[in-house]
Design an enzyme around this catalytic site. Structure first.
Site, mmCIF file in Angstrom:
data_model
loop_
_atom_site.group_PDB
_atom_site.id
_atom_site.type_symbol
_atom_site.label_atom_id
_atom_site.label_comp_id
_atom_site.label_asym_id
_atom_site.label_seq_id
_atom_site.Cartn_x
_atom_site.Cartn_y
_atom_site.Cartn_z
ATOM 1 N N CYS A 65 -16.943 20.052 -29.378
ATOM 2 C CA CYS A 65 -17.866 19.241 -28.595
ATOM 3 C C CYS A 65 -17.426 17.782 -28.616
ATOM 4 C CB CYS A 65 -19.284 19.365 -29.155
ATOM 5 S SG CYS A 65 -20.527 18.460 -28.205
ATOM 6 N N CYS A 69 -22.802 13.805 -32.745
ATOM 7 C CA CYS A 69 -24.038 14.011 -33.506
ATOM 8 C C CYS A 69 -23.715 14.316 -34.972
ATOM 9 C CB CYS A 69 -24.835 15.160 -32.905
ATOM 10 S SG CYS A 69 -25.124 14.980 -31.129
ATOM 11 N N CYS A 72 -24.112 17.879 -36.760
ATOM 12 C CA CYS A 72 -23.648 19.089 -36.091
ATOM 13 C C CYS A 72 -22.249 19.504 -36.530
ATOM 14 C CB CYS A 72 -23.673 18.877 -34.576
ATOM 15 S SG CYS A 72 -23.285 20.373 -33.646
ATOM 16 N N CYS A 109 -31.746 32.922 -26.391
ATOM 17 C CA CYS A 109 -31.392 31.522 -26.173
ATOM 18 C C CYS A 109 -29.886 31.416 -26.001
ATOM 19 C CB CYS A 109 -31.853 30.669 -27.344
ATOM 20 S SG CYS A 109 -33.639 30.743 -27.632
ATOM 21 N N CYS A 142 -33.755 31.480 -22.374
ATOM 22 C CA CYS A 142 -33.780 30.025 -22.495
ATOM 23 C C CYS A 142 -32.338 29.529 -22.499
ATOM 24 C CB CYS A 142 -34.475 29.608 -23.790
ATOM 25 S SG CYS A 142 -34.511 27.816 -24.088
ATOM 26 N N CYS A 202 -38.625 23.270 -23.963
ATOM 27 C CA CYS A 202 -38.517 23.523 -25.397
ATOM 28 C C CYS A 202 -37.823 22.318 -26.008
ATOM 29 C CB CYS A 202 -37.715 24.796 -25.641
ATOM 30 S SG CYS A 202 -37.281 25.101 -27.359
ATOM 31 N N ARG A 272 -41.770 26.727 -33.777
ATOM 32 C CA ARG A 272 -40.727 27.669 -34.181
ATOM 33 C C ARG A 272 -39.984 27.157 -35.411
ATOM 34 N NH1 ARG A 272 -36.635 28.341 -29.586
ATOM 35 N NH2 ARG A 272 -38.590 28.874 -28.567
#
Length: 405
Positions: A65, A69, A72, A109, A142, A202, A272
């Site tokens: 990626c 972040c 992550c 998801c 999702c 979400c 969740r």
């Protein structure tokens, strides 16, 4: 405690607690913990009965990626030894999803690392959504693909997506300390785009990144204002090879207080328990079911969860039941039926939870996963790193091994 009685009354009326009350929940002592769980449990049962919704993650594209972040394992510069692979073909993703559905998952998801999808990526994911829907009647899908451009949410909705996930992760005031390659405002914009397109929004948070109690309350109040239908609560998994690898600040008790605070502030939304529950809640996971009404089944994006059968046994042993595909998750005033204990109260409140009555976690940085990775603890001393608790995923999507579901 007068505080807890007040919070229960407000939760049953869907009334927003004061910031001072939310902070007071996080400041309760371990001696008061069971009282806090019992109080928040009353609110949870009012709107969701004893049902637990199961969700299943399919990591469509892992690692590499360009976003930075800090939490992550898929981030730019990550040295975490995770699986790295490009896009799964639609039939591969559908096969992976089917394992979760067979295990009892009601929602699949679909997650992809990256800043955001290209139009070609949206086409690819749309084809995947179609394949999953065709083979799994009644399943919700999702998507979590990072920051959305104009028109992309509408295209995903047209392809059959039910929801879109994009987490705020932390407070606006501390966001720049965690990520520099995109902004907090970018995240808010994507959640709003999903909402406007008719997707179920979400959006949640990550606890355990060194934030203060005030930061946690800030992000939860921001989420309430955004009005998502589901709020995933992630607990940071400190992967070796990431900037937050040494952030072992959470205790099971701290996690339970955070979940209780979220439930009081957002009483009638799907709360969740997402990434990190096995790592930080450990043997106290069953208590968390009294606070949250939704969990992920099996593995996460780049880390392994406990066995799917163990999840199902835990739900049964704790006196809860798995929510079926024929049951609507949300209470009536948010578009679903009344909770089993809530017939008399449905629609009775004058204040909506997490926003208005008008009215879901699969990723975080750009599209990097927040269920994976993800407050300044009240413990006096930071414990030693528990590398034994973090298992990198080596099965399921992107491998030749059977998934955990």
């Amino acid at each position: 405690m007068d505080l807890l009685n007040t919070l229960v009354d407000k939760g049953l009326r869907r009334e927003l607690p004061s910031r001072e009350e939310a902070l007071a929940v996080l400041a309760t002592s371990d001696d008061e913990l069971l009282d806090v769980v019992a109080a928040a449990g009353k609110v949870r049962r009012q709107w969701f009965g004893r049902r637990v919704k199961l969700n299943y993650l399919v990591n469509l594209k892992s690692g590499l990626c360009p976003e930075d972040c800090s939490y992550c394992s898929q981030r730019l510069g990550s040295k975490a030894e995770i699986l790295k692979y490009t896009w799964l073909k639609p039939d591969e993703a559908s096969k992976a999803a089917a394992a979760g559905v067979a295990g009892g998952a009601k929602r699949v998801c679909l997650v992809a690392s990256g800043r955001g999808p290209t139009d070609r990526d949206v086409d690819r994911v749309s084809e995947t959504i179609g394949a999953i829907k065709e083979q799994n009647e009644g399943v919700e899908v999702c998507a979590c693909l990072g920051l959305l451009s104009e028109g992309q949410a509408e295209r995903l909705r047209g392809a059959g997506a039910d929801a879109y996930n994009h987490n705020l992760n932390t407070s606006e005031g501390t966001y720049g300390d965690i990520t520099t390659t995109h902004t907090y405002a970018d995240r808010v914009d994507t959640v709003q785009k999903a909402h406007a397109a008719g997707l179920s929004a979400c959006s949640g948070l990550i606890a355990g990144m060194g934030e203060s109690d005030e930061d946690l309350v800030d992000v939860v109040y921001s989420l309430r204002e955004l009005d998502p239908d589901s709020v995933p609560v992630n607990f940071l998994i400190p992967f070796e090879g990431t900037p937050l690898a040494k952030e072992w600040n959470l205790t099971p008790q701290r996690c339970l207080r955070i979940l209780a605070m979220v439930r009081f502030v957002c009483p009638d939304v799907e709360v969740r328990i997402a990434g990190g529950r096995e790592v930080h809640l450990r043997s106290m996971q069953p208590l968390a079911l009294h606070l949250a009404n939704s969990i992920f089944l099996g593995d996460y994006l780049t880390s392994e969860g406990q066995a799917g059968k163990a999840d199902l046994d835990m739900i049964t042993d704790a006196g809860f039941e798995v929510e079926g595909t024929d049951q609507v998750t949300l209470p009536e005033h948010r578009g679903g039926p009344c909770g089993s204990d809530a017939e008399a109260a449905c629609g009775s409140g004058t204040h909506a939870a997490c926003g208005s009555d008008a009215g879901s976690a699969c990723g975080s940085g750009g599209g990097c996963g927040s269920h994976e990775e993800a407050a300044e603890s009240s413990v006096a001393e930071v414990p030693e790193a528990r590398t034994d608790l973090v298992a990198v995923r080596r099965r399921g999507a992107g491998t030749d091994l059977a998934p955990n579901a």
